[in-house]
Motif scaffolding. Structure first.
Motif, PDB file in Angstrom:
ATOM      1  N   ILE A 278      14.153  23.090 -18.219  1.00 40.07           N
ATOM      2  CA  ILE A 278      13.406  22.248 -17.278  1.00 40.07           C
ATOM      3  C   ILE A 278      13.031  22.945 -15.974  1.00 40.07           C
ATOM      4  N   LEU A 279      13.530  24.152 -15.729  1.00 41.48           N
ATOM      5  CA  LEU A 279      13.268  24.826 -14.468  1.00 41.48           C
ATOM      6  C   LEU A 279      13.254  26.330 -14.683  1.00 41.48           C
ATOM      7  N   SER A 280      12.249  26.990 -14.135  1.00 41.69           N
ATOM      8  CA  SER A 280      12.238  28.453 -14.181  1.00 41.69           C
ATOM      9  C   SER A 280      11.497  28.980 -12.953  1.00 41.69           C
ATOM     10  N   TYR A 281      12.012  30.090 -12.417  1.00 43.98           N
ATOM     11  CA  TYR A 281      11.369  30.699 -11.266  1.00 43.98           C
ATOM     12  C   TYR A 281      11.848  32.133 -11.101  1.00 43.98           C
ATOM     13  N   THR A 282      11.086  32.891 -10.318  1.00 45.51           N
ATOM     14  CA  THR A 282      11.437  34.257  -9.950  1.00 45.51           C
ATOM     15  C   THR A 282      11.253  34.394  -8.446  1.00 45.51           C
ATOM     16  N   LEU A 283      12.254  34.916  -7.780  1.00 39.57           N
ATOM     17  CA  LEU A 283      12.188  35.165  -6.347  1.00 39.57           C
ATOM     18  C   LEU A 283      12.224  36.665  -6.093  1.00 39.57           C
ATOM     19  N   THR A 284      11.403  37.128  -5.169  1.00 45.14           N
ATOM     20  CA  THR A 284      11.440  38.535  -4.784  1.00 45.14           C
ATOM     21  C   THR A 284      11.842  38.702  -3.322  1.00 45.14           C
ATOM     22  N   SER A 285      12.093  37.590  -2.642  1.00 45.05           N
ATOM     23  CA  SER A 285      12.638  37.638  -1.289  1.00 45.05           C
ATOM     24  C   SER A 285      13.368  36.325  -1.036  1.00 45.05           C
ATOM     25  N   VAL A 286      14.338  36.376  -0.149  1.00 43.62           N
ATOM     26  CA  VAL A 286      15.090  35.177   0.208  1.00 43.62           C
ATOM     27  C   VAL A 286      15.225  35.104   1.725  1.00 43.62           C
ATOM     28  N   ASP A 287      15.408  33.867   2.221  1.00 43.02           N
ATOM     29  CA  ASP A 287      15.606  33.652   3.646  1.00 43.02           C
ATOM     30  C   ASP A 287      17.056  33.894   4.045  1.00 43.02           C
ATOM     31  N   ASP A 288      17.984  33.596   3.138  1.00 48.63           N
ATOM     32  CA  ASP A 288      19.390  33.869   3.389  1.00 48.63           C
ATOM     33  C   ASP A 288      20.104  34.106   2.067  1.00 48.63           C
ATOM     34  N   LEU A 289      21.233  34.791   2.134  1.00 47.25           N
ATOM     35  CA  LEU A 289      22.020  35.121   0.953  1.00 47.25           C
ATOM     36  C   LEU A 289      23.465  35.250   1.390  1.00 47.25           C
ATOM     37  N   THR A 290      24.349  34.486   0.748  1.00 40.79           N
ATOM     38  CA  THR A 290      25.771  34.557   1.071  1.00 40.79           C
ATOM     39  C   THR A 290      26.572  34.608  -0.214  1.00 40.79           C
ATOM     40  N   GLY A 291      27.821  34.985  -0.090  1.00 40.29           N
ATOM     41  CA  GLY A 291      28.707  35.027  -1.238  1.00 40.29           C
ATOM     42  C   GLY A 291      29.168  36.441  -1.523  1.00 40.29           C
ATOM     43  N   SER A 292      29.739  36.610  -2.702  1.00 39.81           N
ATOM     44  CA  SER A 292      30.284  37.897  -3.101  1.00 39.81           C
ATOM     45  C   SER A 292      30.398  37.932  -4.626  1.00 39.81           C
ATOM     46  N   LEU A 293      30.142  39.096  -5.204  1.00 44.90           N
ATOM     47  CA  LEU A 293      30.288  39.281  -6.644  1.00 44.90           C
ATOM     48  C   LEU A 293      31.244  40.450  -6.893  1.00 44.90           C
ATOM     49  N   ALA A 294      32.256  40.201  -7.705  1.00 46.42           N
ATOM     50  CA  ALA A 294      33.263  41.233  -7.954  1.00 46.42           C
ATOM     51  C   ALA A 294      33.179  41.802  -9.362  1.00 46.42           C
ATOM     52  N   GLY A 295      32.241  41.399 -10.136  1.00 45.65           N
ATOM     53  CA  GLY A 295      32.128  41.897 -11.511  1.00 45.65           C
ATOM     54  C   GLY A 295      31.742  40.777 -12.434  1.00 45.65           C
ATOM     55  N   SER A 296      32.750  40.102 -13.018  1.00 49.02           N
ATOM     56  CA  SER A 296      32.421  39.020 -13.938  1.00 49.02           C
ATOM     57  C   SER A 296      33.306  37.813 -13.663  1.00 49.02           C
ATOM     58  N   GLY A 297      32.813  36.649 -14.109  1.00 51.62           N
ATOM     59  CA  GLY A 297      33.508  35.389 -13.910  1.00 51.62           C
ATOM     60  C   GLY A 297      32.759  34.513 -12.931  1.00 51.62           C
ATOM     61  N   PRO A 298      33.286  33.309 -12.669  1.00 49.97           N
ATOM     62  CA  PRO A 298      32.655  32.433 -11.682  1.00 49.97           C
ATOM     63  C   PRO A 298      32.702  33.075 -10.299  1.00 49.97           C
ATOM     64  N   ALA A 299      31.702  32.828  -9.484  1.00 50.53           N
ATOM     65  CA  ALA A 299      31.658  33.409  -8.143  1.00 50.53           C
ATOM     66  C   ALA A 299      30.811  32.533  -7.239  1.00 50.53           C
ATOM     67  N   TYR A 300      31.111  32.606  -5.943  1.00 48.22           N
ATOM     68  CA  TYR A 300      30.306  31.892  -4.959  1.00 48.22           C
ATOM     69  C   TYR A 300      29.117  32.759  -4.581  1.00 48.22           C
ATOM     70  N   VAL A 301      27.919  32.273  -4.866  1.00 45.86           N
ATOM     71  CA  VAL A 301      26.674  32.937  -4.493  1.00 45.86           C
ATOM     72  C   VAL A 301      25.690  31.832  -4.120  1.00 45.86           C
ATOM     73  N   ALA A 302      25.068  31.940  -2.950  1.00 49.00           N
ATOM     74  CA  ALA A 302      24.092  30.927  -2.537  1.00 49.00           C
ATOM     75  C   ALA A 302      22.949  31.591  -1.785  1.00 49.00           C
ATOM     76  N   PHE A 303      21.730  31.136  -2.061  1.00 55.42           N
ATOM     77  CA  PHE A 303      20.562  31.645  -1.345  1.00 55.42           C
ATOM     78  C   PHE A 303      19.415  30.666  -1.488  1.00 55.42           C
ATOM     79  N   HIS A 304      18.429  30.814  -0.616  1.00 55.20           N
ATOM     80  CA  HIS A 304      17.197  30.053  -0.785  1.00 55.20           C
ATOM     81  C   HIS A 304      16.033  30.866  -0.243  1.00 55.20           C
ATOM     82  N   GLY A 305      14.881  30.591  -0.790  1.00 59.19           N
ATOM     83  CA  GLY A 305      13.661  31.267  -0.380  1.00 59.19           C
ATOM     84  C   GLY A 305      12.536  30.894  -1.320  1.00 59.19           C
TER      85      GLY A 305
END
Length: 170
Positions: A73-100
C-alpha cells in the motif's frame, strides 16, 4: 643473499600496506529493513544506504544517501532527509527515525515500525507493524581496494621471485 631477499620482501610488504591504507573514497553501507505489516499484506521492505558510517554510531543527516521502502500500500524513495536519528549496530530491531520529502519513517528497538506519508503529493498512506528488523547487507570491496590488493600481492610475489642466474663455477 638471504639479506637481499629479506629486504625485498620487507619493501614489498611495506608497499602492500601503503597501498592498502591509501585513502580511498568512503564506501556506502547498505542496511536492509524488513517488517511484518499489520495494516498491509505481507511485509514492508526497505534499503537504507549510508556513507561514512561506523556500526553503532549515532546516525546524522551527513550519513544519509538514500532510503527505499515498499509494501503493498505504500512505496517511496528518498534521496535527502530533513533529520535522521538513531543507531544501527548490524542486525536486529533498532531505533531509526527520519523524515523528508513528505515521508516519515520510524522503527523502534522493541520491533514496531511505521512509515507514512506526511505530504500531499501522490497517494498518501501509512503502514504499521509490530515486528521489524535491520540487517547489514553484504559488503563488496570498492574497486580501489581490489586494485591495491592485486598490486600489493604482485609486488610481494615479485620480491620473492628467485633471480635467474646460471650456476656459479669456481
Amino acid at each position: 643473499m638471504l639479506h637481499k631477499r629479506m629486504m625485498r620482501f620487507l619493501t614489498a610488504l611495506a608497499a602492500l600496506i601503503g597501498f592498502a591504507s591509501w585513502a580511498a573514497p568512503a564506501a556506502a553501507v547498505d542496511f536492509s529493513f524488513s517488517g511484518l505489516c499489520i495494516d498491509c499484506t505481507g511485509t514492508g521492505e526497505g534499503t537504507l544506504v549510508l556513507k561514512d558510517y561506523t556500526l553503532g554510531d549515532t546516525l546524522t543527516t551527513d550519513n544519509f544517501v538514500s532510503f527505499t521502502y515498499a509494501s503493498d500500500i505504500l512505496s517511496y524513495t528518498l534521496t535527502s532527509v530533513d533529520d535522521l536519528t538513531g543507531s544501527l549496530a548490524g542486525s536486529g530491531p533498532a531505533y531509526v527515525a527520519f523524515h523528508g520529502g513528505g515521508y516519515t519513517f520510524g522503527s523502534f528497538a522493541a520491533g514496531p515500525f511505521s512509515p507514512w506519508c506526511t505530504g500531499t503529493t501522490g497517494t498518501c498512506a501509512s503502514d504499521f507493524g509490530l515486528f521489524s528488523s535491520w540487517s547489514l547487507a553484504s559488503a563488496v570491496p570498492e574497486p580501489a581496494i581490489w586494485g591495491a590488493m592485486v598490486l600489493g600481492f604482485g609486488l610481494l610475489g615479485a620480491s620473492m621471485r628467485r633471480p635467474r642466474h646460471g650456476p656459479h663455477y669456481a
